[in-house]
Design a protein around this motif. Sequence first.
Motif, short mmCIF file in Angstrom:
data_model
loop_
_atom_site.label_atom_id
_atom_site.label_comp_id
_atom_site.label_asym_id
_atom_site.label_seq_id
_atom_site.Cartn_x
_atom_site.Cartn_y
_atom_site.Cartn_z
N ARG A 1 0.85 -1.19 0.00
CA ARG A 1 0.00 0.00 0.00
C ARG A 1 0.89 1.25 0.00
O ARG A 1 1.93 1.28 0.67
N ALA A 2 0.46 2.26 -0.76
CA ALA A 2 1.16 3.54 -0.72
C ALA A 2 0.75 4.25 0.56
O ALA A 2 -0.44 4.47 0.80
N LEU A 3 1.72 4.58 1.43
CA LEU A 3 1.38 5.08 2.76
C LEU A 3 1.64 6.57 2.92
O LEU A 3 1.02 7.22 3.74
N TYR A 4 2.58 7.12 2.17
CA TYR A 4 2.87 8.55 2.29
C TYR A 4 3.33 9.09 0.94
O TYR A 4 3.75 8.32 0.07
N PRO A 5 3.26 10.42 0.76
CA PRO A 5 3.70 10.99 -0.51
C PRO A 5 5.19 10.69 -0.72
O PRO A 5 5.97 10.70 0.24
N MET A 6 5.53 10.44 -1.96
CA MET A 6 6.93 10.11 -2.26
C MET A 6 7.36 10.83 -3.51
O MET A 6 6.56 11.04 -4.43
N THR A 7 8.62 11.19 -3.54
CA THR A 7 9.16 11.82 -4.75
C THR A 7 10.29 10.94 -5.26
O THR A 7 10.97 10.27 -4.49
N ARG A 8 10.44 10.94 -6.57
CA ARG A 8 11.44 10.04 -7.16
C ARG A 8 12.74 10.78 -7.41
O ARG A 8 12.76 11.90 -7.93
N ARG A 9 13.83 10.16 -7.01
CA ARG A 9 15.14 10.66 -7.39
C ARG A 9 15.88 9.49 -8.01
O ARG A 9 16.19 8.53 -7.32
N GLY A 10 16.08 9.56 -9.33
CA GLY A 10 16.67 8.41 -10.02
C GLY A 10 15.70 7.24 -9.97
O GLY A 10 14.56 7.35 -10.39
N GLU A 11 16.14 6.13 -9.41
CA GLU A 11 15.29 4.95 -9.30
C GLU A 11 14.59 4.89 -7.95
O GLU A 11 13.71 4.08 -7.74
N ARG A 12 15.07 5.74 -7.01
CA ARG A 12 14.59 5.61 -5.64
C ARG A 12 13.46 6.58 -5.33
O ARG A 12 13.37 7.65 -5.91
N PHE A 13 12.61 6.17 -4.41
CA PHE A 13 11.51 7.04 -3.98
C PHE A 13 11.75 7.47 -2.54
O PHE A 13 12.00 6.63 -1.68
N ASN A 14 11.72 8.78 -2.30
CA ASN A 14 11.93 9.30 -0.96
C ASN A 14 10.64 9.87 -0.39
O ASN A 14 9.88 10.51 -1.11
N ARG A 15 10.46 9.64 0.90
CA ARG A 15 9.25 10.11 1.56
C ARG A 15 9.30 11.62 1.74
O ARG A 15 10.32 12.19 2.11
N ILE A 16 8.15 12.28 1.47
CA ILE A 16 8.04 13.72 1.75
C ILE A 16 6.73 13.97 2.49
O ILE A 16 5.91 13.06 2.64
N GLY A 17 6.53 15.21 2.93
CA GLY A 17 5.30 15.53 3.65
C GLY A 17 4.19 15.93 2.69
O GLY A 17 4.44 16.25 1.52
N TRP A 18 2.96 15.94 3.21
CA TRP A 18 1.81 16.29 2.36
C TRP A 18 1.91 17.72 1.86
O TRP A 18 1.59 18.02 0.72
N ASN A 19 2.34 18.61 2.76
CA ASN A 19 2.40 20.02 2.40
C ASN A 19 3.32 20.23 1.21
O ASN A 19 2.98 20.89 0.22
N GLU A 20 4.49 19.62 1.29
CA GLU A 20 5.48 19.75 0.21
C GLU A 20 4.93 19.14 -1.08
O GLU A 20 5.08 19.71 -2.16
N ALA A 21 4.26 18.00 -0.95
CA ALA A 21 3.76 17.30 -2.13
C ALA A 21 2.71 18.13 -2.85
O ALA A 21 2.79 18.35 -4.07
N THR A 22 1.70 18.61 -2.10
CA THR A 22 0.64 19.38 -2.76
C THR A 22 1.19 20.71 -3.29
O THR A 22 0.78 21.16 -4.36
N ASP A 23 2.12 21.31 -2.56
CA ASP A 23 2.78 22.53 -3.05
C ASP A 23 3.40 22.29 -4.41
O ASP A 23 3.26 23.10 -5.34
#
Lengths: 166, 747
Positions: free
Chosen positions: B112-134
Amino acid sequence: MFEFIQNLFKTTFSIHLRPPGARDESGLLAACIKCGRCMEVCPYQSIFLAPYSQWSLYGTPLIDPLKKPCYLCMKCPEVCPTGALKPVTKEKAGMGIAGIIETTCLSYQETICNLCYRHCPLKGKAITLDEDLSPVIINEGCVGCGVCFYICPTQPRSISLKTGRK
Amino acid sequence: MSEEDWKGNIDSRKMSRRRFIKGTTAAGVALTLVGIDPNSGTFKAAFAKGASKPEKWFLSVCPYCGVGCGVEVGVASGKVVAVKGMKDHPVNKGRLCILGKNLVDILYTNDRALYPMTRRGERFNRIGWNEATDRVANQLKQTIDRYGPNSVAMYISASEYNEEYYIYNKFVKGCLGTNNLESSARLCWASGVVGLVKAFGADAPPCAYDDVEKADLFFMTGYNVYSSKPVFFRRIIKAKYRNNTKLIVVDPRNTNTADFADRHLRIKPGTDVILHNTLANILIQEKLINEREARQLTENYDAFKQHVKKFTAAMASEATGLSVTEIVETARDIGRAKAGLFLWGQGLNQSNIGTRKVTSLLNIVFITGNIGKPGAGPMAITGQTGAMGLREVGGLPHLLPGFRKVTDDKARDEIAKIWGVDPNRMDSANGKTLPAILEGIDKGQIKALWIIHSNPAATFPDSNWVRKVLSKTEFLVVQDCYHPTETSKYAHLILPGAQWSEKAGILTNSERGLNLVEQAVMPPGEAKPDLEIVMDVAKKMGFSQQFPYNNTEEIFEEYKRCCQGRPCDISGITYNRLRIDKGIQWPVPALDHQGTKRRFLDKKFPKGKLRLNLHEHQEAAEVPDKNYPILLMTGLVFGQYHSRTRTSKVPALNRAVSEAFAEINPSDARKYRLWDGEMVKVSSKRGTVTVRAKVTDSVMAGTVFLPYHFAYLAGKDKAINSLTNRAFDEFSQQPEYKACAVKIERT
């Protein structure tokens, strides 16, 4: 209660089938030279050779329908060098017989499942559906390949399997 | 003692009597705990393993097919622990199929996808909701400022709730100012719906499921309903046995449904238009229809009569591979039936002439007068739960809420007033369809794509090309409840959405029946209901005024205003009413209105009269040739659903179909020296897959069948859609999944 426990045993414990077209148990033990060709040729890797712990059967081919059933491709009898497995058609594989445990079968509990009917390698000849779409085994047609036993989605399985030639 | 230990004991045959008795007692206790009553040996409900008894039951609808079976969701200490069929629901009356029975398993999985994530290269790093929606808000704003609103697109799933479609629609069409809001219904029922619109003049499923018991003929074409809609099929079969209803199945494959047929027409793939026109011709020539009535119902009967004259039984027999008697007898069966129910499925829709096939079937329905009476008519049951609601709310690039068209100036003004946006902001041209969006990305016209609960990298044809396109997208947001999926790997940003029973809404099923889905549990981790995510982004883009809602009920109340006076009038529906009147069918114009079971009983059609569309047969876009001599058809297997994001997590279902297979005719197997169970390489001009051969005469010689459920997550060389052809229907833009040329090789 007693019946339920009995069914539970039938469905939870692994039973071992002989490959399709096998002679009766004493005939097979006499004819089988334990070469393992049937195991090698099986495309589904269903067949394994009995381990040392089953000393009287050691080296003879077995199928464990809880792990992988026989899909009746009928490749193994063709390669058997001694005739321990006789080349027969699918319908005469004679590995055993399946039975439906109606008390737990989902199709008898207001659920449309019928996975056993849909995946039966002898579609329509071994399992039919009654007017409520509940599966019924045809004793004359079932060869006991174990596919229905393997895929039955209930836990424990709602299919019992008896081994041996009819 | 676990079950595995038990097996080991018996295998080694070392079990003493004492341990045996101990084991039996333990098993009894364990089974009582997991909810099996040992006295009767029946399942009380499909309890999750080790779960306690449900404390509270919530109303819900099964999230799989478009039939819309009512289910009750049992919750204990904040977790869904049980699912059972709703006994008083008009659609399923407590019955479920095995997909619905195993719904608990899809909720609590490791991916299950549990938190917003951003991709860097092949990896996905967790970020906060505020940053994601921004980030989404800023990127969309920048893209629109630089390239204009039509450089942005949203692709949604058709398994969502009406309120969600409404919010997406308002955000994309009202606030962003583009009509590029596309949904996965394009891959599923686009041709069927366009066919209905062409014939009726409006999108109008006229029948009810209750017609099944009133019919005396079922004509099913290209429709394996036993595998795709099992609960509905049971009703058909019960009615067939009780009323002795005739069942005619037209299908090139010997499907499970065809096993039950009184007559199975094993037609040559793709020749449906010829068959339908010939049946119409025979009906007219043998005077099996009431011509006066047909002239009254339809606007161009005489032109149609002239058009089908050339389709003789002999000519059709040659083209379709059926015998003349079969065709003539089928026509007579249709002519004799007092009330015929016509059902079709993806066999007609997923073709480059899908709309033509559907309209030519509808022609038969109209000239035989099988419309506007109980037990008769065309029945269109969609493949996804929310597909009917999607059309009402207008989650497609050419629609606005209430079956309005975006090209209609008056409609845009009406909707803009309700939405509280400037009508001049709204685009007056149709938006891009999915094929056009992907091509737009390829050509650099579309810069940002937001995908919600959809998996185009697995489901769109020629998926190697799709993956290339997705990796080229400048800004790709994937909002899904699972990660990884085939698509989420290419995302720049992953937003965790909620899924079934974690959000509330209303679902419209394929007989226009509305059902309430209650939120039973909170989404896992930081996941949020999908419309909240979209509203958060909208607010950050400066549209707080347009999204003042506190709950989904307020959204529904606003949506109701869009439907007033429209065909889908639901003014008489409230959330509270749906708790009692389950599955009430629109139009429901007033609170004391009991819903409309069947439409057009007064024979008053949207455009006055019905239209008979005159179409010719056309070959598939890719036909078998010397190098690729075999025709590939894809389709579903029972127990799996679409790209398997959900069903692959249910162990009970995956034992039955655990890997991709190819159904090959015995004569072809001999030709290529294949044995049942061997691995076989199937390749087209676009890709190759290695799957297990299943030698069966359920497919015709020269054709091969592959289940479309398998994609890259099942294995690198298992993506079935890497073979299929990127050809589309001219009217509906639906891809052709049912025909492409392949070759078979031994591995």
